[in-house]
Scaffold this active site. Structure first.
Site, PDB file in Angstrom:
ATOM      1  N   HIS A   1       4.617   6.644  -3.114  1.00  0.00           N
ATOM      2  CA  HIS A   1       3.467   6.818  -2.500  1.00  0.00           C
ATOM      3  C   HIS A   1       3.671   7.088  -1.036  1.00  0.00           C
ATOM      4  CE1 HIS A   1      -0.767   5.666  -2.798  1.00  0.00           C
ATOM      5  NE2 HIS A   1      -0.784   5.992  -1.735  1.00  0.00           N
TER       6      HIS A   1
ATOM      7  N   GLU B   1      -7.632  -1.137  -3.131  1.00  0.00           N
ATOM      8  CA  GLU B   1      -7.351  -1.215  -1.644  1.00  0.00           C
ATOM      9  C   GLU B   1      -8.464  -1.522  -0.610  1.00  0.00           C
ATOM     10  OE1 GLU B   1      -6.355   2.715   0.093  1.00  0.00           O
ATOM     11  OE2 GLU B   1      -5.458   2.021   1.820  1.00  0.00           O
TER      12      GLU B   1
HETATM   13 ZN   LIG Z   1      -2.456   6.559  -0.586  1.00  0.00          ZN
END
Ligand SMILES: [Zn+2]
Length: 343
Positions: free
Chosen positions: A16, A207
């Protein structure tokens, strides 16, 4: 007495990392100079002091502010030399942190206008990756990421392009930007094209928004991996589902704290996910703006969550298993992890 093993020597995969966000701060300042770009004072000020800018993206204004800084940084990448430099330096930084396999995420749309269009932009990036792999020995591949702020038809175009270049080093398809905008299912066709073309489905979810966004990634996009996914920790049934299916969460602790998803490093639910059996691949997300790279994420697990060396080795194994590396490459890296642990 227990010896402390060096986490920058623990072999791992980095799954990531965003393209512009991987840049060295010093490189950004040099490129801004090269192209006569005036960066926002908050950015030059912080980077000049060796700090990262203060961000809080848990509301839309904060996210907008983060995106504005990201866009300003991206506007300094103007020619093929800049792209080649960025890719090489991303690999060098990763190697220094013990990463043996890097999957970098890019939306070529953002670079297309200055590089002659979508296809030339992608080819410049893929050529740069090829050269970097040859020169540095790192394993490196590319995920093409669609932007959820744009039209789903744009995402389909990108998915087709990504599939067309699958044999040139593209291994996955992502979806990024503000999770509060649009629905995952708006992008289901694009992800179907990507999956049918043999690419990994690796959208962002969980997130800025809660467990529902992770469920959407599973249900609507058949995600193999989730970008972040940490907020699945709020739903034990979802954790079980991720664990049963072996869906890896690309958890980026320093990013979470920088963007205000969690207050402190110890609040990131690394333990919860680990104990629930959810595979994780720790990632740095945007080190340019968040101020720390890959090994630092493992340091957070060690220092703020009490992960022992065998547990840290297991985190590294999880990152390797979730990568798009070949079975042979994975086997080699996994035995290197064992060697780190027994050394
Ligand atoms: Zn990201």
């Amino acid at each position: 007495m227990e010896r402390v093993r060096d986490l920058s020597e623990l072999p791992k995969a980095h799954l990531h990392l965003h393209f512009t966000g991987s840049m060295r701060p010093s490189t950004l300042l040099e490129l801004a100079d090269k192209h006569g770009v005036r960066l926002p004072d908050v950015l030059t000020g912080a980077l000049g002091r060796g700090e990262s800018p203060k961000l809080r993206a848990t509301d839309e204004r904060g996210w907008f502010r983060f995106q504005r800084l990201y866009d300003a940084a991206r506007s300094c990448l103007r020619d093929a030399d800049d792209i080649r430099r960025l890719v090489r330096e991303a690999a060098e930084e990763d190697l220094r942190d013990g990463s043996k396999w890097l999957e970098i995420q890019v939306d070529p749309t953002s670079y297309a206008p200055r590089l002659g269009g979508l296809i030339p932009a992608l080819e410049i990036i893929l050529d740069a990756v090829d050269t970097t792999v040859r020169d540095t020995g790192i394993g490196m591949r590319v995920l093409v990421a669609a932007n959820r702020m744009r039209h789903p038809l744009d995402a389909r175009t990108l998915a087709r392009l990504a599939v067309r270049y699958a044999d040139r080093g593209i291994v996955g398809f992502g979806l990024s930007n503000d999770e509060r905008r649009g629905m995952a299912r708006d992008f289901d066709r694009a992800f179907a094209i990507a999956r049918e073309g043999g690419l990994l489905s690796a959208p962002h979810g969980g997130e800025l928004t809660g467990p529902a966004s992770v469920r959407d990634c599973l249900d609507d996009l058949e995600a193999h991996r989730i970008g972040h996914g940490v907020r699945a920790a709020e739903d034990p049934r979802l954790l079980k589902r991720l664990a049963d299916r072996g869906v890896t969460c690309e958890v980026c602790p320093a990013s979470n704290v920088a963007l205000g998803v969690y207050e402190k490093p110890e609040d990131v639910p690394l333990r919860t996910l680990f104990e629930a059996g959810v595979p994780m691949a720790l990632g740095a997300d945007d080190p340019l703006l968040f101020g720390s790279r890959l090994a630092a994420q493992y340091e957070i697990a060690r220092h703020h969550h009490g992960f022992t060396d065998p547990e840290l080795a297991e985190l590294a194994r999880q990152s390797i298993r979730a990568s798009a590396a070949s079975a042979d490459t994975k086997a080699g890296l996994l035995s290197d992890v064992d060697a780190w642990l027994t050394a």
